[in-house]
Design a protein around this motif. Structure first.
Motif, PDB file in Angstrom:
ATOM      1  N   ARG A   1       0.829  -1.207   0.000  1.00 31.52           N
ATOM      2  CA  ARG A   1       0.000   0.000   0.000  1.00 31.52           C
ATOM      3  C   ARG A   1       0.863   1.257   0.000  1.00 31.52           C
ATOM      4  NH1 ARG A   1      -3.633   1.918   4.010  1.00 31.52           N
ATOM      5  NH2 ARG A   1      -4.844   3.221   2.636  1.00 31.52           N
TER       6      ARG A   1
ATOM      7  N   LYS B   1      -7.684   5.298 -10.828  1.00 29.34           N
ATOM      8  CA  LYS B   1      -8.811   4.419 -10.460  1.00 29.34           C
ATOM      9  C   LYS B   1      -8.310   3.029 -10.087  1.00 29.34           C
ATOM     10  CE  LYS B   1     -12.299   6.780 -13.180  1.00 29.34           C
ATOM     11  NZ  LYS B   1     -13.050   6.792 -14.437  1.00 29.34           N
TER      12      LYS B   1
ATOM     13  N   GLU C   1      -6.722   3.277  -6.596  1.00 27.93           N
ATOM     14  CA  GLU C   1      -7.725   3.393  -5.536  1.00 27.93           C
ATOM     15  C   GLU C   1      -8.429   2.056  -5.300  1.00 27.93           C
ATOM     16  OE1 GLU C   1      -8.346   6.091  -3.455  1.00 27.93           O
ATOM     17  OE2 GLU C   1      -6.443   6.675  -4.381  1.00 27.93           O
ATOM     18  N   ASN C   2      -8.805   1.377  -6.372  1.00 22.19           N
ATOM     19  CA  ASN C   2      -9.472   0.086  -6.262  1.00 22.19           C
ATOM     20  C   ASN C   2      -8.577  -0.932  -5.559  1.00 22.19           C
ATOM     21  OD1 ASN C   2     -11.460  -1.993  -6.844  1.00 22.19           O
ATOM     22  ND2 ASN C   2     -10.118  -2.644  -8.506  1.00 22.19           N
TER      23      ASN C   2
ATOM     24  N   SER D   1      -5.998  -0.336  -3.621  1.00 23.31           N
ATOM     25  CA  SER D   1      -5.765   0.081  -2.244  1.00 23.31           C
ATOM     26  C   SER D   1      -6.917  -0.354  -1.335  1.00 23.31           C
ATOM     27  CB  SER D   1      -5.582   1.598  -2.178  1.00 23.31           C
ATOM     28  OG  SER D   1      -5.312   1.996  -0.851  1.00 23.31           O
ATOM     29  N   HIS D   2      -8.139  -0.179  -1.789  1.00 23.67           N
ATOM     30  CA  HIS D   2      -9.311  -0.591  -0.999  1.00 23.67           C
ATOM     31  C   HIS D   2      -9.329  -2.101  -0.793  1.00 23.67           C
ATOM     32  CE1 HIS D   2     -11.104   3.341  -0.743  1.00 23.67           C
ATOM     33  NE2 HIS D   2     -11.111   3.480  -2.058  1.00 23.67           N
ATOM     34  N   LYS D   3      -8.971  -2.846  -1.812  1.00 27.98           N
ATOM     35  CA  LYS D   3      -8.956  -4.302  -1.708  1.00 27.98           C
ATOM     36  C   LYS D   3      -7.836  -4.790  -0.780  1.00 27.98           C
ATOM     37  CE  LYS D   3     -11.250  -5.264  -6.092  1.00 27.98           C
ATOM     38  NZ  LYS D   3     -12.532  -5.545  -5.502  1.00 27.98           N
TER      39      LYS D   3
ATOM     40  N   VAL E   1      -6.685  -3.052   1.786  1.00 26.66           N
ATOM     41  CA  VAL E   1      -7.173  -2.734   3.137  1.00 26.66           C
ATOM     42  C   VAL E   1      -8.170  -3.796   3.598  1.00 26.66           C
ATOM     43  CG1 VAL E   1      -8.550  -1.092   4.481  1.00 26.66           C
ATOM     44  CG2 VAL E   1      -6.703  -0.266   3.033  1.00 26.66           C
ATOM     45  N   ALA E   2      -9.064  -4.207   2.707  1.00 26.44           N
ATOM     46  CA  ALA E   2     -10.036  -5.250   3.053  1.00 26.44           C
ATOM     47  C   ALA E   2      -9.322  -6.551   3.422  1.00 26.44           C
ATOM     48  CB  ALA E   2     -11.013  -5.468   1.903  1.00 26.44           C
TER      49      ALA E   2
ATOM     50  N   LYS F   1      -7.799  -6.181   6.894  1.00 21.82           N
ATOM     51  CA  LYS F   1      -8.851  -6.309   7.930  1.00 21.82           C
ATOM     52  C   LYS F   1      -9.266  -7.766   8.099  1.00 21.82           C
ATOM     53  CE  LYS F   1     -10.754  -1.672   7.503  1.00 21.82           C
ATOM     54  NZ  LYS F   1     -11.894  -0.850   7.080  1.00 21.82           N
TER      55      LYS F   1
END
Length: 124
Positions: free
Chosen positions: A70, A99, A102-103, A105-107, A109-110, A113
């Motif tokens: 990340r 885009k 960002e996509n 990065s979100h994945k 982070v998921a 978690k």
């Protein structure tokens, strides 16, 4: 264990690196050891760190390398902003890469978690 080739975030990282390589082919040749090299290194670092983390023995290690990946995305994003500002990237190309970043990065982070929750569940 899931093979790295089946891991969606790794696949997205490889696609991002490929797209970065193709777009930076159009950068001025004088930049080959400058911004072009920096951008490419950051892009390749993303899936490479995902792979290295996946190859480690613990979820904690994997999370560490996902965080490093990340960080490389943020580095890449910054370099792409610079490339856009000096007109090496069109707005359309910048937007497309942004885009993807960002996509991904979100994945990531998921996934972090998920791994932390799984790890916490095991400890209890």
């Amino acid at each position: 264990m899931m093979d790295i080739e089946n891991l969606q975030i790794w696949k997205l990282g490889v696609k991002l690196a490929k797209d970065v390589y193709l777009l930076t082919e159009r950068f001025p040749k004088r930049e080959i050891f400058g911004l072009t090299d920096q951008i490419r290194r950051a892009a390749v670092s993303v899936p490479s760190n995902i792979a290295e983390g996946k190859g480690r023995s613990t979820a904690k290690d994997f999370v560490h390398f996902l965080n490093t990946s990340r960080g490389s995305l943020y580095e890449l994003k910054t370099q792409l902003y610079i490339a856009r500002e000096i007109a090496y990237l069109t707005e359309e190309d910048f937007s497309s890469l942004h885009k993807q970043i960002e996509n991904l990065s979100h994945k990531i982070v998921a996934m972090i978690k998920f791994l932390k929750a799984k790890s916490d569940g095991v400890k209890r």
